[in-house]
Write a protein that holds these residues in place. Structure first.
Motif, PDB file in Angstrom:
ATOM      1  N   GLY A  31      11.589 -39.338  39.683  1.00 35.80           N
ATOM      2  CA  GLY A  31      12.131 -38.791  38.115  1.00 35.80           C
ATOM      3  C   GLY A  31      11.627 -39.543  36.922  1.00 35.80           C
ATOM      4  O   GLY A  31      10.659 -40.413  36.882  1.00 35.80           O
ATOM      5  N   ARG A  32      12.506 -39.347  35.930  1.00 32.87           N
ATOM      6  CA  ARG A  32      12.124 -40.076  34.555  1.00 32.87           C
ATOM      7  C   ARG A  32      13.384 -40.444  34.104  1.00 32.87           C
ATOM      8  O   ARG A  32      14.476 -40.075  34.077  1.00 32.87           O
ATOM      9  N   VAL A  33      12.987 -41.409  33.094  1.00 34.42           N
ATOM     10  CA  VAL A  33      13.906 -41.699  32.104  1.00 34.42           C
ATOM     11  C   VAL A  33      13.418 -41.635  30.518  1.00 34.42           C
ATOM     12  O   VAL A  33      12.336 -41.887  30.375  1.00 34.42           O
ATOM     13  N   GLY A  37      13.302 -39.361  21.759  1.00 32.57           N
ATOM     14  CA  GLY A  37      12.517 -38.052  21.843  1.00 32.57           C
ATOM     15  C   GLY A  37      13.439 -36.979  22.730  1.00 32.57           C
ATOM     16  O   GLY A  37      12.642 -36.733  23.583  1.00 32.57           O
ATOM     17  N   GLU A  38      14.789 -36.879  21.928  1.00 36.37           N
ATOM     18  CA  GLU A  38      15.290 -35.962  23.014  1.00 36.37           C
ATOM     19  C   GLU A  38      15.748 -34.513  22.605  1.00 36.37           C
ATOM     20  O   GLU A  38      15.831 -34.368  21.163  1.00 36.37           O
ATOM     21  N   HIS A  39      15.373 -33.604  23.215  1.00 31.96           N
ATOM     22  CA  HIS A  39      15.467 -32.188  22.519  1.00 31.96           C
ATOM     23  C   HIS A  39      14.556 -31.982  21.762  1.00 31.96           C
ATOM     24  O   HIS A  39      14.624 -31.165  20.677  1.00 31.96           O
ATOM     25  N   THR A  40      13.379 -32.676  21.882  1.00 32.18           N
ATOM     26  CA  THR A  40      12.328 -32.184  20.925  1.00 32.18           C
ATOM     27  C   THR A  40      11.350 -31.644  21.675  1.00 32.18           C
ATOM     28  O   THR A  40      10.334 -31.035  21.147  1.00 32.18           O
ATOM     29  N   ASP A  41      11.056 -31.721  23.024  1.00 30.84           N
ATOM     30  CA  ASP A  41      10.031 -31.062  23.737  1.00 30.84           C
ATOM     31  C   ASP A  41       9.829 -29.593  23.628  1.00 30.84           C
ATOM     32  O   ASP A  41       8.905 -29.187  23.298  1.00 30.84           O
ATOM     33  N   TYR A  42      10.959 -28.960  23.462  1.00 29.16           N
ATOM     34  CA  TYR A  42      10.959 -27.343  23.349  1.00 29.16           C
ATOM     35  C   TYR A  42      10.631 -26.976  21.975  1.00 29.16           C
ATOM     36  O   TYR A  42      10.709 -25.744  21.675  1.00 29.16           O
ATOM     37  N   ASN A  43      10.528 -28.015  21.043  1.00 25.15           N
ATOM     38  CA  ASN A  43      10.298 -27.775  19.765  1.00 25.15           C
ATOM     39  C   ASN A  43       9.182 -28.303  19.499  1.00 25.15           C
ATOM     40  O   ASN A  43       8.859 -28.549  18.233  1.00 25.15           O
ATOM     41  N   PRO A 197      15.897 -23.118  30.734  1.00 24.04           N
ATOM     42  CA  PRO A 197      14.898 -22.960  29.809  1.00 24.04           C
ATOM     43  C   PRO A 197      14.268 -24.124  29.405  1.00 24.04           C
ATOM     44  O   PRO A 197      14.111 -24.244  28.055  1.00 24.04           O
ATOM     45  N   CYS A 198      13.983 -25.045  30.307  1.00 25.36           N
ATOM     46  CA  CYS A 198      13.670 -26.368  29.995  1.00 25.36           C
ATOM     47  C   CYS A 198      12.206 -26.497  28.866  1.00 25.36           C
ATOM     48  O   CYS A 198      11.349 -25.619  29.223  1.00 25.36           O
ATOM     49  N   GLY A 199      11.909 -27.723  28.402  1.00 27.36           N
ATOM     50  CA  GLY A 199      10.772 -28.078  27.935  1.00 27.36           C
ATOM     51  C   GLY A 199       9.809 -28.511  28.981  1.00 27.36           C
ATOM     52  O   GLY A 199      10.110 -28.193  30.212  1.00 27.36           O
ATOM     53  N   LEU A 200       8.878 -29.242  28.522  1.00 22.71           N
ATOM     54  CA  LEU A 200       7.956 -29.600  29.821  1.00 22.71           C
ATOM     55  C   LEU A 200       7.817 -31.108  29.811  1.00 22.71           C
ATOM     56  O   LEU A 200       7.129 -31.691  30.719  1.00 22.71           O
ATOM     57  N   MET A 201       8.868 -31.753  29.160  1.00 19.17           N
ATOM     58  CA  MET A 201       8.625 -33.403  29.114  1.00 19.17           C
ATOM     59  C   MET A 201       8.921 -33.952  30.736  1.00 19.17           C
ATOM     60  O   MET A 201       8.169 -34.820  31.365  1.00 19.17           O
ATOM     61  N   ASP A 202       9.933 -33.292  31.449  1.00 22.85           N
ATOM     62  CA  ASP A 202      10.268 -34.020  32.792  1.00 22.85           C
ATOM     63  C   ASP A 202       9.175 -33.438  33.558  1.00 22.85           C
ATOM     64  O   ASP A 202       8.784 -34.436  34.438  1.00 22.85           O
ATOM     65  N   GLN A 203       8.492 -32.591  34.046  1.00 22.36           N
ATOM     66  CA  GLN A 203       7.315 -31.987  34.731  1.00 22.36           C
ATOM     67  C   GLN A 203       6.114 -32.921  34.383  1.00 22.36           C
ATOM     68  O   GLN A 203       5.487 -33.360  35.214  1.00 22.36           O
ATOM     69  N   GLU A 247      25.109 -30.755  33.805  1.00 23.14           N
ATOM     70  CA  GLU A 247      24.642 -29.357  34.346  1.00 23.14           C
ATOM     71  C   GLU A 247      24.069 -28.391  33.177  1.00 23.14           C
ATOM     72  O   GLU A 247      24.854 -28.057  32.031  1.00 23.14           O
ATOM     73  N   LEU A 248      22.639 -28.522  33.130  1.00 23.62           N
ATOM     74  CA  LEU A 248      21.969 -27.557  32.351  1.00 23.62           C
ATOM     75  C   LEU A 248      22.007 -26.121  32.514  1.00 23.62           C
ATOM     76  O   LEU A 248      21.839 -25.621  31.570  1.00 23.62           O
ATOM     77  N   ALA A 249      22.142 -25.663  33.746  1.00 24.66           N
ATOM     78  CA  ALA A 249      22.197 -24.444  33.857  1.00 24.66           C
ATOM     79  C   ALA A 249      23.476 -23.809  33.159  1.00 24.66           C
ATOM     80  O   ALA A 249      23.441 -22.396  33.332  1.00 24.66           O
ATOM     81  N   GLU A 252      24.782 -24.494  27.808  1.00 24.53           N
ATOM     82  CA  GLU A 252      24.891 -25.194  26.421  1.00 24.53           C
ATOM     83  C   GLU A 252      23.415 -25.583  25.994  1.00 24.53           C
ATOM     84  O   GLU A 252      22.803 -25.324  24.912  1.00 24.53           O
ATOM     85  N   TYR A 253      22.509 -26.003  27.037  1.00 24.45           N
ATOM     86  CA  TYR A 253      21.138 -26.104  26.758  1.00 24.45           C
ATOM     87  C   TYR A 253      20.460 -25.020  26.175  1.00 24.45           C
ATOM     88  O   TYR A 253      19.675 -25.276  25.185  1.00 24.45           O
ATOM     89  N   ALA A 254      20.607 -23.911  26.740  1.00 28.83           N
ATOM     90  CA  ALA A 254      19.880 -22.673  26.327  1.00 28.83           C
ATOM     91  C   ALA A 254      20.318 -22.292  24.896  1.00 28.83           C
ATOM     92  O   ALA A 254      19.688 -21.903  24.040  1.00 28.83           O
ATOM     93  N   THR A 360      20.245 -40.410  27.798  1.00 30.87           N
ATOM     94  CA  THR A 360      19.093 -40.053  28.200  1.00 30.87           C
ATOM     95  C   THR A 360      19.048 -38.518  28.725  1.00 30.87           C
ATOM     96  O   THR A 360      20.017 -38.357  29.584  1.00 30.87           O
ATOM     97  N   GLY A 361      18.095 -37.800  28.567  1.00 27.58           N
ATOM     98  CA  GLY A 361      18.000 -36.264  29.274  1.00 27.58           C
ATOM     99  C   GLY A 361      18.775 -35.428  28.332  1.00 27.58           C
ATOM    100  O   GLY A 361      18.948 -35.412  27.074  1.00 27.58           O
ATOM    101  N   GLY A 362      19.172 -34.321  29.157  1.00 25.77           N
ATOM    102  CA  GLY A 362      19.653 -33.312  28.532  1.00 25.77           C
ATOM    103  C   GLY A 362      20.888 -33.549  27.735  1.00 25.77           C
ATOM    104  O   GLY A 362      21.370 -32.860  26.926  1.00 25.77           O
ATOM    105  N   GLY A 363      21.846 -34.330  28.432  1.00 28.15           N
ATOM    106  CA  GLY A 363      22.976 -34.793  27.963  1.00 28.15           C
ATOM    107  C   GLY A 363      24.316 -33.933  28.511  1.00 28.15           C
ATOM    108  O   GLY A 363      24.147 -33.607  29.782  1.00 28.15           O
TER     109      GLY A 363
END
Ligand code: GLA
Length: 414
Positions: A31-33, A37-43, A197-203, A247-249, A252-254, A360-363
């Motif tokens: 996993g990651r912490v 730099g939160e909610h910046t990856d998909y930007n 519709p996540c960004g690529l940070m976690d992967q 719960e990102l699904a 709100e994340y989208a 940290t993370g999606g929130g």
């Protein structure tokens, strides 16, 4: 806290119990912490995560029957499914699977599409994880990545150098370019199969992790630059699980992602990354929601670069200040925090020896991350849970985490 070897042994025991034979291969993905730099990856902006010593492990072997059996040991669930059939119908088949299996099957199928040769083989597989689910520590990316590594080994490790000698249980790593293609396949699984519709940070973090280092990632080029973490005598990292499930699904994340994209369109740029400073923004073109997104993302990109500089310079006080500013922006402008996370950050920040704290993370629940001196960390672990329970009525857990290497194939059996 379990080591990779212990988790693999547990998973292999479960495999034997269920299927009557031992697994032939195993993989582990952390996993990651995210430090900042939160909610910046998909930007297409900057992030600073690290892979942590909590893993999803998959053990697998050729299917005994004509269909695959995929088992989530932690929740004692199993699905029997034709992976070949899923691969033929692709993500349209996701709805036939329980939610947890979409990440696993989606990643197996997507990765096979990139590295496999011919029809998707069937396999029996057991997955188990020490990354808390719904904690904002990338339990999903860990599952996807562990599954993708299983596929790489099945595909004959075409991209992999031979297993390394020596005592390390982590025995096979793939080339960096291939880790990027793996991360993209895993992201595709999450988009298409899990509907997030996540960004690529976690992967990226799960595949590119480097022991004792954080990773400064430029999400436009996907370039990863490891940055040494402070010595443990100087500073340690805690993750505090708020006990509120994230719960990102849920949508709100989208919505945030869509608002960022509409703000970029209103400003005539391809992504909010193109905006170098808040002074350059034509605010009149933006509605309130878009304005909040722009303030957060542009500010957060600048904070992340400044934080990477502070880390390099050993300025932990400066780093901590940026963490607190990041939290304030996520709570105020971006509105992805919650009362419980705010309380953890408030309590931790008021503790002597704490450099900084933030969600940290999606929130929307999940974890906060705290950077503190070893003494500060002890004080947080002693005092914070009681004060948090009194303030919120919810119990939290405080755990120390360390930066580890990214995903790999692992030796299985004796
Ligand atoms: C989730 C997503 C990431 C990233 C974070 C917020 O973890 O999977 O891509 O957007 O939220 O920074």
């Amino acid at each position: 806290m379990s080591t990779v070897g212990a988790i693999v042994d547990r998973a292999a025991g479960e495999f034997v119990g269920r299927f009557g034979v031992g697994p032939t291969l195993a993989s582990a993905a952390p996993g990651r912490v995210n430090l900042i730099g939160e909610h910046t990856d998909y930007n297409q902006g900057f992030v600073l995560p690290l892979a942590i010593d909590r893993w999803c492990v998959c053990v697998a072997g050729p299917a005994a029957g004509g269909r695959s059996r995929l088992c989530a040991a932690d929740i004692d669930e199993m699905v029997e499914v034709s992976l070949r059939g899923l691969a033929e119908r692709a993500a349209a088949a996701a709805g036939e699977l329980p939610a947890w299996a979409r990440y696993l099957a989606g990643s197996l199928v997507e990765r096979w599409g990139s590295v496999g040769d011919g029809a998707m083989p069937e396999l029996d597989l057991v997955a188990t994880s020490t990354v808390p689910v719904g904690g904002g520590l990338s339990s999903s990316a860990a599952i996807e990545t562990a599954a993708a590594v299983v596929v790489e080994v099945m595909a004959g490790g075409r991209e992999s150098p031979p297993p390394c000698a020596g005592g390390s249980p982590v025995c096979r790593q793939v080339a960096p370019w291939d880790r990027l293609s793996r991360a993209l396949d895993c992201q595709r699984a999450e988009h298409r199969w899990a509907g997030v519709p996540c960004g690529l940070m976690d992967q990226l973090a799960s595949s590119f992790g480097v022991g004792a280092h954080a990773l400064l990632i430029d999400c436009r080029s996907n370039g990863v630059t490891p940055a040494p973490m402070p010595r443990e005598s100087e500073a340690v990292l805690l993750v505090i699980n708020s006990g509120v499930r994230h719960e990102l699904a849920g949508g709100e994340y989208a919505k945030r992602r869509a608002a960022c994209e509409s703000a970029a369109a209103a400003l005539g740029v391809g992504s909010l990354r193109e905006i170098g400073s808040l002074g350059a923004v034509e605010w009149a073109r933006l509605d309130d929601e878009q304005g909040r997104c722009v303030r957060h993302v542009v500010g957060e990109n600048a904070r992340t670069l400044a934080a990477a500089g502070a880390l390099r310079a050993g300025d932990l006080g400066g780093f901590g200040r940026l963490m607190r500013e990041s939290h304030a922006s996520l709570a105020g402008d971006y509105r992805v925090s919650c009362r419980e996370l705010d309380e953890i950050v408030r309590l931790a920040s008021a503790t002597t020896g704490v450099f900084g704290a933030r969600m940290t993370g999606g929130g929307f629940g999940g974890c906060a991350v705290v950077l503190a001196t070893p003494e500060g960390a002890e004080a947080v672990a002693r005092g914070l849970p009681g004060a948090y329970l009194r303030a919120t009525g919810v119990s939290c857990t405080v755990e120390r985490v360390r930066a580890v290497d990214g995903a790999a194939a692992v030796a299985v059996g004796g």
